[in-house]
Each structure stands twice: as structure tokens, then as C-alpha cells.
Design a protein around this motif. Structure first.
Motif, PDB file in Angstrom:
ATOM      1  N   ALA A  29       0.433  -1.284   0.195  1.00 22.54           N
ATOM      2  CA  ALA A  29       0.386  -0.184  -0.134  1.00 22.54           C
ATOM      3  C   ALA A  29       0.672   1.388  -0.102  1.00 22.54           C
ATOM      4  N   ALA A  30       2.015   1.257   0.982  1.00 18.33           N
ATOM      5  CA  ALA A  30       2.946   2.455   0.767  1.00 18.33           C
ATOM      6  C   ALA A  30       2.798   2.655  -0.637  1.00 18.33           C
ATOM      7  N   VAL A  31       4.032   1.573  -1.013  1.00 17.35           N
ATOM      8  CA  VAL A  31       3.877   1.767  -2.463  1.00 17.35           C
ATOM      9  C   VAL A  31       3.242   2.657  -3.320  1.00 17.35           C
ATOM     10  N   ALA A  32       2.316   1.911  -3.449  1.00 17.82           N
ATOM     11  CA  ALA A  32       0.996   2.134  -4.899  1.00 17.82           C
ATOM     12  C   ALA A  32       0.301   3.472  -4.240  1.00 17.82           C
ATOM     13  N   GLU A  33       0.585   4.023  -2.767  1.00 12.40           N
ATOM     14  CA  GLU A  33       0.157   5.147  -2.167  1.00 12.40           C
ATOM     15  C   GLU A  33       1.117   6.562  -3.040  1.00 12.40           C
ATOM     16  N   LEU A  34       2.556   6.312  -2.923  1.00 13.55           N
ATOM     17  CA  LEU A  34       3.489   7.942  -2.935  1.00 13.55           C
ATOM     18  C   LEU A  34       3.285   7.381  -4.500  1.00 13.55           C
ATOM     19  N   VAL A  35       3.394   6.322  -5.483  1.00  7.71           N
ATOM     20  CA  VAL A  35       3.320   6.412  -7.047  1.00  7.71           C
ATOM     21  C   VAL A  35       2.037   6.774  -7.710  1.00  7.71           C
ATOM     22  N   ALA A  75      -1.877  21.774 -13.077  1.00  8.10           N
ATOM     23  CA  ALA A  75      -0.412  22.180 -13.351  1.00  8.10           C
ATOM     24  C   ALA A  75      -0.852  23.174 -12.674  1.00  8.10           C
ATOM     25  N   GLY A  76      -1.708  23.696 -12.470  1.00  9.16           N
ATOM     26  CA  GLY A  76      -2.095  25.219 -10.887  1.00  9.16           C
ATOM     27  C   GLY A  76      -1.183  24.445  -9.619  1.00  9.16           C
ATOM     28  N   ILE A  77      -1.336  23.249  -9.509  1.00 13.36           N
ATOM     29  CA  ILE A  77      -0.722  23.417  -8.252  1.00 13.36           C
ATOM     30  C   ILE A  77       0.957  23.084  -7.913  1.00 13.36           C
ATOM     31  N   ALA A  78       1.161  22.791  -9.167  1.00 14.80           N
ATOM     32  CA  ALA A  78       2.811  22.649  -9.383  1.00 14.80           C
ATOM     33  C   ALA A  78       3.419  24.109 -10.074  1.00 14.80           C
ATOM     34  N   GLN A  79       2.249  24.516 -10.649  1.00 18.07           N
ATOM     35  CA  GLN A  79       2.910  26.789 -11.061  1.00 18.07           C
ATOM     36  C   GLN A  79       2.753  27.183 -10.015  1.00 18.07           C
ATOM     37  N   GLU A  80       1.818  27.549  -9.399  1.00 11.80           N
ATOM     38  CA  GLU A  80       1.332  27.914  -8.277  1.00 11.80           C
ATOM     39  C   GLU A  80       2.159  27.769  -7.283  1.00 11.80           C
ATOM     40  N   GLU A  81       2.893  26.554  -6.517  1.00 15.18           N
ATOM     41  CA  GLU A  81       2.614  26.086  -5.615  1.00 15.18           C
ATOM     42  C   GLU A  81       3.740  25.550  -5.430  1.00 15.18           C
ATOM     43  N   GLY A  82       4.459  24.551  -6.734  1.00 14.90           N
ATOM     44  CA  GLY A  82       5.727  23.694  -6.293  1.00 14.90           C
ATOM     45  C   GLY A  82       5.435  22.504  -6.482  1.00 14.90           C
ATOM     46  N   VAL A  83       5.946  22.024  -7.620  1.00 16.32           N
ATOM     47  CA  VAL A  83       5.976  20.474  -7.790  1.00 16.32           C
ATOM     48  C   VAL A  83       5.863  19.812  -7.381  1.00 16.32           C
ATOM     49  N   ARG A  84       6.649  20.660  -5.970  1.00 19.99           N
ATOM     50  CA  ARG A  84       6.668  19.432  -4.931  1.00 19.99           C
ATOM     51  C   ARG A  84       5.549  19.029  -3.785  1.00 19.99           C
ATOM     52  N   LYS A  85       4.353  20.015  -3.796  1.00 15.12           N
ATOM     53  CA  LYS A  85       3.809  20.438  -3.368  1.00 15.12           C
ATOM     54  C   LYS A  85       2.484  19.087  -3.885  1.00 15.12           C
ATOM     55  N   LEU A  86       2.474  18.370  -4.699  1.00 14.65           N
ATOM     56  CA  LEU A  86       2.299  17.530  -5.724  1.00 14.65           C
ATOM     57  C   LEU A  86       1.783  17.053  -4.042  1.00 14.65           C
ATOM     58  N   TRP A  87       2.935  16.469  -3.795  1.00 12.01           N
ATOM     59  CA  TRP A  87       2.594  15.054  -2.584  1.00 12.01           C
ATOM     60  C   TRP A  87       3.069  16.047  -1.113  1.00 12.01           C
ATOM     61  N   GLN A  88       2.268  16.975  -1.002  1.00 16.17           N
ATOM     62  CA  GLN A  88       1.871  17.114   0.011  1.00 16.17           C
ATOM     63  C   GLN A  88       1.016  16.233   0.943  1.00 16.17           C
ATOM     64  N   GLY A  89       0.872  16.519   1.823  1.00 14.16           N
ATOM     65  CA  GLY A  89       0.365  15.642   2.890  1.00 14.16           C
ATOM     66  C   GLY A  89       0.774  13.616   2.203  1.00 14.16           C
ATOM     67  N   ALA A  90       1.904  13.805   2.302  1.00 13.59           N
ATOM     68  CA  ALA A  90       2.229  11.919   1.226  1.00 13.59           C
ATOM     69  C   ALA A  90       2.593  11.419   2.605  1.00 13.59           C
ATOM     70  N   THR A  91       2.977  11.936   4.088  1.00 13.41           N
ATOM     71  CA  THR A  91       3.188  11.115   4.799  1.00 13.41           C
ATOM     72  C   THR A  91       2.337  10.651   5.833  1.00 13.41           C
ATOM     73  N   PRO A  92       1.133  11.611   5.951  1.00  7.93           N
ATOM     74  CA  PRO A  92       0.001  11.364   6.468  1.00  7.93           C
ATOM     75  C   PRO A  92      -0.832  10.111   5.737  1.00  7.93           C
ATOM     76  N   ALA A  93      -0.911  10.817   4.804  1.00  5.40           N
ATOM     77  CA  ALA A  93      -1.498   9.514   3.637  1.00  5.40           C
ATOM     78  C   ALA A  93      -0.871   7.574   4.090  1.00  5.40           C
ATOM     79  N   VAL A  94       0.654   7.965   3.556  1.00  8.91           N
ATOM     80  CA  VAL A  94       1.158   6.358   4.148  1.00  8.91           C
ATOM     81  C   VAL A  94       0.872   5.877   5.158  1.00  8.91           C
ATOM     82  N   TYR A  95       0.781   6.443   6.679  1.00  6.95           N
ATOM     83  CA  TYR A  95       0.638   6.371   7.674  1.00  6.95           C
ATOM     84  C   TYR A  95      -0.656   5.564   7.870  1.00  6.95           C
TER      85      TYR A  95
END
Length: 322
Positions: A29-35, A75-95
Motif C-alpha cells: 500500500a505504501a508503494v501504491a500510495e506514493l506512486v 498543473a496549477g498546483i505545480a505552477q503556483e505552489e511548486g511540484v513538490r506540493k503535489l506530494w503535500q500530505g503524502a506522509t500522513p497518507a502513507v501512515y
């Protein structure tokens, strides 16, 4: 050799079958979630977009946000907030998935084999698969609800920054502590009812469909228990899960993201039923399927990655196929 020594000589999956299956499903599940996580973030933003209760109560803090589709939102998230923000909240999602997927998979398999009585090599009635899937999903999601709450709220932090609002959290652990301090232990389970309802529906689609399709193919076609069968079964389960789970997911997301008073009570919605009624009255029935495309586009690859990984690592570790 004594019974104790004989037991210690057994492979770990045989000595601790449930714990082993929990660990294996959590890893898959952790692998699938991050992808697939960026699609989950996009889906969450789409479900909040145009919220009628926010417009009515003036909680939008300013200008109206233009409607965007899935690709423009990502695309708006990547442009306005940065590409890394596409994974914002990934840590609690993996938890969340470590708890949620581990519990639901072990619960379903135990219910299926021990309680509902599936016999090896025989067909399994669909109604039993539905009962097992819904029960396992509800139990797993109840235990994982606090991590889901943190994930949803952290996914909205980038949007708050763009709107000029102060950020609520410095990180995952700060989010847990702040929610706990403001709403108490009950605050960590805010929105758990629609959360559990959604999980029951999603797993009726995911677990029940995957299990039923896989064993139907094995019993009635020339396909064998390999990646082709797993792929076909996971494709079916992802579609059914998205159709059944999206309305409950919209309600869950809105309840979890709404502002709350000092007692932890929601300021926009009284309950999941109230949220459902307000959403349909204010935005129309199809608003319950906001984010359906990214939900499906996420569930399909998530289901594919998860089931292929899970089945493979079970085989590598000497555990029988699901």
C-alpha cells in the motif's frame, strides 16, 4: 524436537500469519500510495472547489476561485505552489495506509476464510464477498481515520497560502497535536462516519470485486493465477470502487476540511447527511461526483500497483495467493 522448537523453526509467515500479512499489505500500500498520490491531491482540491456552504457563509475569504478540471488543477498546483506540493500530505497518507490497508486486508481474509467459510477451489457467493469487503473496509477506516483527517487538512495548506491565510500546521506531528489540543481525542475522529461509510462502499467495490473476479476467472477460464489475472481483476475493482465511493468521498472531504469551533463542532455541516443535502441542493446531484475522473484515474493505477505488488511479495515470502 519439542513442539516449541518445531514452532520456532517454521518460517515467519507460518508462525505469525496475520502479522506477516499485515506487514506485506502495508508495504504494498505504501508503494501504491506514493506512486499515485498527486492524483489524490488533485481529487481533494476538486471536491472542495465551488463549495456551496462556503459561498453562503462567506468563509471563502475573498475572491471566487475559477473552476478547473483535473489537468488544470494539477498543473496549477505545480505552477503556483511548486511540484513538490503535489506530494503535500503524502506522509500522513502513507501512515494512513499502513493502518487502513493492513487492518482491512487481514480482516477481510480472516472473515472470508474463517467466518464466511470460503472453500479452496470453490466459488464464493458474491453476497459473502460484499459483506466481508464492507466490514473489513469499515473496521480498517475507523482505526485509520485520524491519519486521514490530517492528510486532508494538510492537502489544503497550499491553497490557504495562495489565499493569504496563515498556515495551520508545521508538519504531520504538529497537525496531530494541534487537532488533539483543539478538539480533543474526538477531534481526531472528526468526519469518521462518512469516512467509514466511504470505506465500506469502496471496499465493497475493491476487495469484493477483485476477489470475485479473480476467482471467477480462475474457475471458469483458462487463465492461471498470474499477473494477467491480477491486472484484469484490479482494473475491474478500481472502476467499481470509484463509482461506489466518490459521493461518500466528497462528503467526507468537505466535513474533514470545514472550520470548527472550540468544541470541535463543524461550522458548515452538522452531519454527513446535512453535508449531502446541502451539496445536492446547492450544487446539484452531479456535484457528488466532483473529482470522479481523478478518483478513478487514481484508483485504477493504485489498485493495479497494490494488487500486483501484494500478490508478488506474498509469493516471494512464501504466503499463499490472496
Amino acid at each position: 524436537m519439542s513442539p516449541a522448537e518445531e514452532e520456532r523453526s517454521l518460517p515467519l509467515p507460518e508462525r505469525w500469519p496475520r502479522a506477516s500479512k499485515f506487514a506485506l499489505s502495508a508495504c504494498a500500500a505504501a508503494v501504491a500510495e506514493l506512486v499515485t498520490f498527486p492524483l489524490d491531491l488533485t481529487k481533494t482540491r476538486l471536491q472542495i472547489q465551488g463549495e456551496a456552504a462556503v459561498r453562503r457563509d462567506g468563509a471563502a475569504a475573498g475572491q471566487a476561485v475559477p473552476y478547473r478540471g483535473m489537468l488544470r488543477t494539477a498543473a496549477g498546483i505545480a505552477q503556483e505552489e511548486g511540484v513538490r506540493k503535489l506530494w503535500q500530505g503524502a506522509t500522513p497518507a502513507v501512515y494512513r495506509h499502513i493502518v487502513y490497508t493492513g487492518v482491512r486486508m487481514v480482516t477481510y481474509e480472516n472473515l472470508r476464510d474463517s467466518v464466511l467459510g470460503r472453500a479452496e477451489g470453490e466459488s464464493f457467493p458474491l453476497w459473502k464477498a460484499v459483506v466481508g469487503g464492507m466490514s473489513a473496509g469499515a473496521i480498517g477506516q475507523f482505526f485509520a481515520s485520524p491519519t486521514d483527517l490530517v492528510k486532508v487538512q494538510m492537502q489544503m495548506e497550499g491553497k490557504r497560502k495562495l489565499e493569504g491565510k496563515p498556515l495551520r500546521f508545521r508538519g504531520v506531528h504538529h497537525a496531530f497535536l494541534k487537532i488533539l489540543s483543539e478538539g480533543g481525542v474526538r477531534g481526531l475522529w472528526a468526519g469518521w462516519v462518512p469516512n467509514v461509510q466511504r470505506a465500506a462502499l469502496v471496499n465493497m467495490g475493491d476487495l469484493s470485486t477483485y476477489d470475485s473476479v479473480k476467482h471467477f476467472l480462475l474457475l471458469n477460464t483458462t487463465l492461471v493465477d498470474n499477473s494477467v489475472t491480477h491486472s484484469v481483476s484490479s482494473a475491474c475493482s478500481g472502476l467499481v470502487a470509484a463509482v461506489l465511493g466518490t459521493p461518500a468521498d466528497v462528503v467526507k472531504t468537505r466535513i474533514m476540511n470545514q472550520p470548527r469551533d472550540k468544541q470541535g463542532r463543524g461550522l458548515l455541516y452538522k452531519s454527513s447527511i446535512d453535508c449531502l443535502i446541502q451539496t445536492v441542493q446547492g450544487e446539484g446531484f452531479m456535484s457528488l461526483y466532483k473529482g470522479f475522473i481523478p478518483t478513478w484515474m487514481r484508483m485504477a493505477p493504485w489498485s493495479l500497483v497494490f494488487w500486483l505488488t501484494y500478490e508478488q511479495i506474498r509469493r516471494m515470502c512464501g504466503v499463499s495467493s490472496f
